[in-house]
Structures are given as structure tokens and as C-alpha cells.
Design a protein around this motif. Structure first.
Motif, mmCIF file in Angstrom:
data_model
loop_
_atom_site.group_PDB
_atom_site.id
_atom_site.type_symbol
_atom_site.label_atom_id
_atom_site.label_comp_id
_atom_site.label_asym_id
_atom_site.label_seq_id
_atom_site.Cartn_x
_atom_site.Cartn_y
_atom_site.Cartn_z
ATOM 1 N N LYS A 142 1.854 -7.277 1.576
ATOM 2 C CA LYS A 142 2.961 -6.716 1.762
ATOM 3 C C LYS A 142 3.587 -7.049 3.338
ATOM 4 O O LYS A 142 4.602 -7.256 3.379
ATOM 5 N N ASN A 202 1.179 4.489 -0.865
ATOM 6 C CA ASN A 202 2.334 4.553 -1.150
ATOM 7 C C ASN A 202 3.109 3.065 -0.889
ATOM 8 O O ASN A 202 4.265 3.436 -0.381
ATOM 9 N N GLY A 203 2.955 2.129 -0.933
ATOM 10 C CA GLY A 203 3.672 0.891 -0.976
ATOM 11 C C GLY A 203 3.129 0.021 0.156
ATOM 12 O O GLY A 203 3.505 -1.060 0.745
ATOM 13 N N GLU A 223 0.000 -0.458 1.249
ATOM 14 C CA GLU A 223 -1.396 -0.837 1.102
ATOM 15 C C GLU A 223 -1.209 -2.515 1.612
ATOM 16 O O GLU A 223 -0.085 -3.155 1.729
ATOM 17 N N GLY A 244 0.363 -4.318 -0.993
ATOM 18 C CA GLY A 244 1.756 -3.189 -1.437
ATOM 19 C C GLY A 244 1.723 -2.180 -2.592
ATOM 20 O O GLY A 244 2.428 -1.566 -2.907
ATOM 21 N N ARG A 245 0.373 -2.224 -3.117
ATOM 22 C CA ARG A 245 -0.099 -1.246 -4.053
ATOM 23 C C ARG A 245 -1.618 -0.959 -4.323
ATOM 24 O O ARG A 245 -2.270 -1.789 -3.460
ATOM 25 N N SER A 246 -1.806 0.134 -4.685
ATOM 26 C CA SER A 246 -3.286 0.563 -4.914
ATOM 27 C C SER A 246 -3.634 0.421 -6.399
ATOM 28 O O SER A 246 -2.811 0.705 -7.308
ATOM 29 N N TRP A 247 -4.837 0.100 -6.718
ATOM 30 C CA TRP A 247 -5.143 0.241 -8.136
ATOM 31 C C TRP A 247 -6.520 0.973 -8.217
ATOM 32 O O TRP A 247 -7.320 0.781 -9.346
#
Length: 534
Positions: free
Chosen positions: A11, A524-525, A527, A530-533
Motif C-alpha cells: 500500500k 480497512n485498506g 494493511e 492494502g487488504r487483509s485475507w
């Protein structure tokens, strides 16, 4: 030092680092799965590690990606990139991270080893730094096993790695090689005995053989004396005949020698010639004109007559002596033949030679057995002495190491707590160690001990970096964290940590954490990717 890490999948594409403390901060609510530990694994990755490349969840959710990074030494920047899939190769790049040349990870780590000016004998760069990059997923954050690179590493290897890092291993190395050599020599000798290539007897048989050898040698010596005294093992008739022939042989050889001497004299006289002067008489008159040449010629003729008679007598005497010498030669040969036949009598071979041969065979066999026992004892003694020397030196080296570490950890612990708390202690035994804080088994104190240990090693050695994940720090008390952050920042080396709930710590600690922050992660962006899984 590590200067920056860049990844197009992040990110925040570029993360810059600085000397001293670098913090990776999470949220004040302690949200998980935002990338704090993943980023620390990337730090390990740029220092030559492979754990990040084996993180299946990263590969599955992010796919193939490239980590670009730079180091700065003496104000000069060096640029590299490393792919996650093809992670065995490191690329040298220009300042735009355009690939130039490749090297394998071992070569890259050797390069870092030289740049950080570590270059310790018997210790690789990865073996140094990997132990002190303590991140969730690396299996090296056990607060009771601070020396271990992984939890199942052998105690001995972990102890020696620390000793090498303190550059105290050199005295042990040569002794360890010698001890290993003597051990292998003993094993090879014992294996040869197992296959009966070499005799194998015990102490009792050795003593028994010594006594038997003494008896056999006495018998052999007595046998030799008996033979010298005149064939003692022959019957009386053979002995007397042998003595008689030897006497005749000696007398005949003396007589033959006398004849040989006289014959040589005859030969010399027969070869003598009177001077011939007749042809020189005219020359004599040239110098002595009054000389009576006639009278001289008469004398010359007389000499020739005598010479003729003398040669005849010498010839007769010579033929007589040559016949006498031939007779003596024949007689000597006959006596020698008789004596040889007598000595080769079967009775002598059976009673003397056979016994002599048997004695030698028995002596040789027992000597080989005892020699093998002596050699085995020698090899065992050498092995024992080498092991004792190694053990003694090893004990001294680890005692010095323990004293140095415990003194430094005590000083660090006092800085954190003052005089009221026990400092962690490391204690080395034979190929093992124990690490504990006396009279305190609490979890927070245990992890504090781990941090204190790493700070001591960081200060006392050439270790270039320490990395602590939040799993190492979050159990420690707030007051202790404040002091630990100060120690991190004043270490003079790079320290990278991940921590969250920063507002829960003291005001001073919170200020240090935010001031030294190089990356702030959140859900929420915000991370790492830019995302979490999770």
C-alpha cells in the motif's frame, strides 16, 4: 545499514529506514492480520532469509512479486531486488532498480558480511543475523531458548554459534579437530579388530602373554647356547665325529695356506731376469776407453749359465708345490662335504631347527597380540587426553562468555528496573545451556529476559541488527518497555520492532514509538498489501 524497502504490491510503496530504532506500528486496538509480522519477515528476506518466500498465504493471495531494497555503507548506496518465487537469486540493480547482475543468496550474504565488517571465522552471516530476527513464523522466539535459531536446533550447535559470534571459538576449533581425529583413528583400529585384521586381547591375556614370552625367550636362548656348545641335541657319536672333522679341516687349511705362500714366492723368482748388457758394451767404451770388455763378457756368460740352472730348479719346485696344493684343495673339499652332510643330518633338523622355528612362531604370535593391545591402549589414551583437553578449554571459554554476558545483562536490567529486579542469567554446561531469571518465572519477565539478552549481544558483538516482533514485546510491562525503547534507540545499530497499542504505554514510550515509526499499519485498506485475507 538497511536504507529502504520497495514493493509495488505494498500500500505504501517505499519504506525508508534510519539508524537506531525503527518501529512498525499497528493500531491502538491491537488489530491483527494487518501485515506487521509479514513486513518483519520481508526484513529477514532482504537479509538473506527464506521464511517469507515459503509463506503460502502470501504466495496464494499476492502472487509472484519482487522486493526491492537498498543498503547504505559509508554514504554509498547499493541497490538490489529479489523475487519471491525465484528467491535463490539476488539481483544487483542501478538506482532505478533496473537489474544488472545476479548472484546467489550465499554470495549476497557474503557481501553483506564484508560490508558490515563482521567476517568471523567458522560463522556465516545468516547464522549470525537469523537468530536475532525474532518474528512470528521463524520459530526462534522461545524465551527459554534465546540461543536457538529454531526450536529443534541441537543445544551444542546453538552454544557454539554464540561462542563464535563472540569470537571465542578459535582455541576450541583446533582441539576439536584433534579430538575428532583421535576418535576416528581409534574407531578405525577397533573396526580392524572386529574383522580380525588385528589381534584383540584384554589386559589379562596381555599379562599372560608377557609371562609366556619371557619363558619362550629363555628357552630360545638356552637352545642357542646348546648349539654353540656342540650340537647338544645330537647323539654323542655324531657330536664326536663333527668335532674330529672340524679339527682336520682347520689343520689342512693351515697347511694349504703355507703351500700357497711358498708357491707365490717361486713364481716371483721365476719371473726375475738378469740384466742384459752385451749390446751396451760399445757404448760403455765411449765413456770408459780403458775398460776390460773381454773380462766383462766372461762374467756375463757365467751369469747366464747360473740363470739357466736356477730356472730349472724353480720349475721343478713349482710343479711339486702345485701338485701338493691340488692335493690339499681336494682334501679341504672332502672335509667340508663330510661336515656339511653331518650337519644336515635329519636328527639335527628335527631336534634343533624345528624347535627353533616353533619358538620363533610362538614368540611372533604373542608379540603381535601384545603389540595390538599396546597400540589400542595408546589410541584410547590419546583419545581420552584429547577429549579432556577439549573439555577443559571449552569449559573455560564458556565460563568467560557467561561472565561477560551476565555482567552486561545485569547492567541492562538495572537500567530498566533499578536494583529491585533480578537480571536474567545464562549458564553453560557440557554441550548445553540454561537461561532463566532467578526467583521469577512470570511470562513478562521471561520475555524481558529475552530482550535483555539480545541487547547484551548487540552491544558486545558485531551483530548488525536486531528485529523484535510484537509477540516478544507485548508481554513486557509498560515501564520496562519505555526503558527498552531507549536502549534500542541508543544501541548505535539498527533495531526494527513491530508493536501496537502504543497509546497504552507511558507518554515517553508513546512518543518514542511514533517518532521512530517508519510504517503505520491499520485495517480497512491500510494493511501492508492494502487488504487483509485473514
Amino acid at each position: 545499514m538497511l536504507d529502504e524497502i520497495i514493493c509495488e504490491k505494498f500500500k505504501e510503496k517505499r519504506i525508508k529506514f534510519h539508524d537506531g530504532l525503527n518501529t512498525i506500528l499497528g493500531t491502538n486496538t491491537g488489530d491483527n492480520s494487518i501485515g506487521k509480522s509479514s513486513f518483519l519477515l520481508i526484513v529477514d528476506f532482504v537479509f538473506g532469509g527464506n521464511t517469507y518466500a515459503h509463506a503460502n498465504d502470501i504466495i496464494k493471495n499476492i502472487g509472484e512479486h519482487e522486493i526491492c531494497f537498498s543498503f547504505k555503507f559509508n554514504n554509498e548506496s547499493f541497490f538490489f531486488s529479489r523475487e519471491v518465487i525465484n528467491h535463490h537469486k539476488v539481483w544487483q540493480c542501478n538506482e532505478k532498480y533496473e537489474k544488472q547482475n545476479s548472484m546467489n543468496t550465499e554470495e549476497f550474504c557474503d557481501w553483506l558480511d564484508k560490508q558490515y565488517k563482521i567476517q568471523l571465522p567458522y560463522l556465516t552471516f545468516r547464522n549470525i543475523v537469523s537468530r536475532y530476527i525474532r518474528v512470528y513464523g521463524k520459530d526462534n522466539a522461545n524465551e527459554k531458548l534465546p540461543l536457538h535459531s529454531v526450536s529443534n536446533e541441537k543445544m551444542k550447535d546453538a552454544c557454539y554459534a554464540l561462542l563464535k559470534l563472540f569470537d571465542n571459538y578459535m582455541p576450541i576449533h583446533s582441539l576439536a579437530q584433534q579430538a575428532n581425529k583421535s576418535n576416528e583413528e581409534l574407531k578405525a583400529y577397533q573396526k580392524a579388530q572386529t574383522f580380525n585384521f588385528i589381534s584383540n586381547i584384554g589386559k589379562r591375556d596381555f599379562s599372560k602373554n608377557e609371562k609366556e614370552l619371557e619363558r619362550l625367550n629363555d628357552e630360545l636362548e638356552e637352545l642357542a647356547k646348546d648349539v654353540e656348545r656342540g650340537f647338544a641335541d645330537l647323539d654323542a657319536e655324531i657330536s664326536e665325529e663333527a668335532i674330529r672333522i672340524k679339527k682336520l679341516l682347520s689343520r689342512t687349511r693351515r697347511l694349504r695356506s703355507g703351500v700357497k705362500s711358498r708357491l707365490e714366492t717361486i713364481k716371483e723368482n721365476a719371473e726375475y731376469k738378469f740384466s742384459v748388457t752385451t749390446s751396451d758394451f760399445q757404448n760403455l767404451l765411449a765413456y770408459f776407453p780403458d775398460a776390460n770388455v773381454r773380462k766383462i763378457e766372461d762374467i756375463e756368460g757365467f751369469h747366464n749359465k747360473i740363470s739357466s740352472v736356477f730356472k730349472e730348479e724353480l720349475s721343478l719346485e713349482r710343479r711339486k708345490l702345485e701338485k701338493e696344493l691340488g692335493d690339499y684343495n681336494n682334501l679341504v673339499n672332502e672335509y667340508e662335504k663330510q661336515l656339511e652332510e653331518l650337519i644336515q643330518n635329519p636328527k639335527l633338523s628335527k631336534t634343533v631347527l624345528s624347535r627353533h622355528s616353533e619358538l620363533l612362531r610362538q614368540i611372533n604370535h604373542l608379540q603381535k597380540e601384545n603389540k595390538a593391545y599396546v597400540e589400542l591402549s595408546r589410541l584410547k589414551t590419546i583419545k581420552k587426553e584429547d577429549e579432556e583437553r577439549l573439555s577443559s578449554v571449552r569449559q573455560k571459554q564458556f565460563a568467560v562468555l557467561a561472565n561477560e554476558l551476565n555482567t552486561k545483562m545485569k547492567a541492562i536490567n538495572q537500567f530498566i528496573y533499578g536494583e529491585n529486579y533480578n537480571s536474567p542469567v545464562i549458564d553453560f554446561s557440557e554441550n548445553s545451556y540454561s537461561f532463566f531469571t532467578p526467583d521469577d518465572t512470570g511470562t513478562g519477565i521471561a520475555y524481558k529476559g529475552l530482550v535483555v539478552f539480545d541487547l547484551a549481544v548487540l552491544e558486545l558483538t558485531k551483530l548488525p541488527i536486531v528485529v523484535h516482533d510484537s509477540i516478544v514485546l507485548k508481554q513486557i510491562s509498560d515501564i520496562a518497555i519505555e526503558k527498552i525503547l531507549e536502549l534500542y534507540d541508543n544501541s548505535g545499530k539498527q533495531v526494527i520492532i513491530a508493536l501496537d497499542k502504543q497509546n497504552s504505554y507511558t507518554e515517553k514510550a508513546n512518543k518514542i514509538l511514533n517518532t521512530k515509526s517508519v510504517l503505520h499499519l491499520a485495517p480497512n485498506g491500510d494493511e501492508l498489501f492494502g487488504r487483509s485475507w485473514g
